[in-house]
Design an enzyme around this catalytic site. Structure first.
Site, PDB file in Angstrom:
ATOM      1  N   SER A   1     -28.350  54.945 -49.740  1.00  0.00           N
ATOM      2  CA  SER A   1     -27.026  54.323 -49.818  1.00  0.00           C
ATOM      3  C   SER A   1     -25.988  55.408 -49.988  1.00  0.00           C
ATOM      4  O   SER A   1     -26.270  56.496 -50.521  1.00  0.00           O
ATOM      5  CB  SER A   1     -26.959  53.360 -51.012  1.00  0.00           C
ATOM      6  OG  SER A   1     -25.627  52.935 -51.244  1.00  0.00           O
TER       7      SER A   1
ATOM      8  N   TYR B   1     -28.356  51.882 -59.865  1.00  0.00           N
ATOM      9  CA  TYR B   1     -28.571  51.730 -58.422  1.00  0.00           C
ATOM     10  C   TYR B   1     -28.299  53.044 -57.693  1.00  0.00           C
ATOM     11  O   TYR B   1     -29.099  53.487 -56.864  1.00  0.00           O
ATOM     12  CB  TYR B   1     -27.665  50.629 -57.886  1.00  0.00           C
ATOM     13  CG  TYR B   1     -27.727  50.448 -56.391  1.00  0.00           C
ATOM     14  CD1 TYR B   1     -28.784  49.779 -55.788  1.00  0.00           C
ATOM     15  CD2 TYR B   1     -26.707  50.950 -55.568  1.00  0.00           C
ATOM     16  CE1 TYR B   1     -28.834  49.611 -54.419  1.00  0.00           C
ATOM     17  CE2 TYR B   1     -26.752  50.780 -54.196  1.00  0.00           C
ATOM     18  CZ  TYR B   1     -27.818  50.111 -53.623  1.00  0.00           C
ATOM     19  OH  TYR B   1     -27.865  49.956 -52.254  1.00  0.00           O
TER      20      TYR B   1
ATOM     21  N   LYS C   1     -31.002  55.323 -55.605  1.00  0.00           N
ATOM     22  CA  LYS C   1     -30.826  55.648 -54.194  1.00  0.00           C
ATOM     23  C   LYS C   1     -30.749  57.163 -53.978  1.00  0.00           C
ATOM     24  O   LYS C   1     -31.157  57.665 -52.920  1.00  0.00           O
ATOM     25  CB  LYS C   1     -29.580  54.959 -53.653  1.00  0.00           C
ATOM     26  CG  LYS C   1     -29.741  53.449 -53.487  1.00  0.00           C
ATOM     27  CD  LYS C   1     -30.899  53.088 -52.564  1.00  0.00           C
ATOM     28  CE  LYS C   1     -30.896  51.622 -52.183  1.00  0.00           C
ATOM     29  NZ  LYS C   1     -32.040  51.252 -51.304  1.00  0.00           N
TER      30      LYS C   1
END
Length: 292
Positions: free
Chosen positions: A155, A168, A172
């Site tokens: 991401s 998160y 990633k």
């Protein structure tokens, strides 16, 4: 460009996280259209029926498999299905696309509010699933002595800062690190390992917290708009295929130039893409946390 140039005919590709109706479903369709047999893995049979079923009905060479790639039993189920599909179709396991992952709106919060359970849940969904699926497919390829290609979803949040989404973003970023290390380890066996890092993309999942604001998109993104699942899938197909035969260990940022401006963070350091002020207030609330 023809399908033959991609080099996927006669090969079998596993797509983990295939049935969300976004990037995974689109890449499943595109890989099958390129001539590969696809084992489409999702933990939700309902979503497989909804999103993958119509592709099967069109005659595309896709085998839906209900399995949870976040656990060893699910990975075993996916690999057993891949072996069976390879025998039935006369193909050879070649590729893996790791799309499974993501983060629910409830996971947005200040770093001081993140609990161990939050951290572990996001790492399990976004890093562990990618790594252990990749490990299993790489092991299968090495046992057979065949080359292959593994592509995972990172991401833009793993390539830069991820304010109020630290777990998160860090997970990633770890996908990027794992991609580089596996790329180095597996290169001698002819197995390439790469990743794609999407920017803001119009998917069912992103729609839960990103609203429709074309003017904001023009300000924040160099190309003036959000990406589509097909544009992300196109980059994945490139890295999966023989067109990228001399590329490994790399993460391709596919964000329409969002990183070139990096203006989508507002004065309060929250993303301008967040849907509403109530959600923004909820995730930035610092006071009264009890982490015990």
């Amino acid at each position: 460009m023809t399908a033959d140039q991609l080099g996927l005919r006669g090969r079998l590709v596993v797509v983990s996280g295939a049935a969300g109706g976004g990037i995974g479903t689109t890449v499943t369709e595109m890989v099958a259209q390129a001539g590969a047999t696809v084992v489409a893995v999702s933990r939700s049979k309902e979503k497989l029926d909804q999103h993958i079923g119509p592709l099967v009905d069109r005659g595309l060479p896709i085998m839906p498999v209900a399995a949870d790639a976040a656990i060893d039993e699910g990975i075993d189920t996916a690999l057993d299905a891949a072996r069976s599909a390879a025998r039935d179709t006369g193909t050879q396991l070649y590729g893996l696309v790791n799309v499974a992952g993501g983060a629910a709106p409830a996971t947005w919060m200040p770093s001081t509010r993140v609990r161990r359970s939050d951290w572990r849940e996001l790492f399990a969904a976004n890093l562990e699933t990618m790594f252990f699926m990749s490990q299993a497919v790489a092991g299968e390829l090495r046992t057979s002595g065949c080359p292959g290609s593994i592509v995972s979803i990172s991401s833009i949040s793993g390539m830069n800062t991820a304010p109020f989404h630290i777990a998160y973003g860090t997970a990633k970023a770890a996908v990027v690190a794992a991609t580089r290390t596996m790329g180095a380890e597996l290169a001698a066996a002819g197995i390439r390992v790469n990743a794609v890092a999407p920017g803001v993309t119009e998917t069912p999942a992103s729609g839960t917290y990103v609203d429709d604001d074309p003017e904001r998109d023009r300000r924040a993104i160099a190309m003036g708009r959000r990406g589509t699942p097909a544009e992300q899938a196109g980059a994945i197909l490139f890295l999966l295929s023989d067109l990228s035969s001399y590329i490994t260990g790399q993460t391709l940022l596919v964000d329409g130039g969002l990183n070139l401006r990096w203006t989508h963070v507002g004065a309060d350091n929250t993303s301008l893409f967040l849907k509403d002020d109530n959600f923004r207030d909820a995730i930035t609330r610092w006071e009264g946390q009890d982490l015990t």
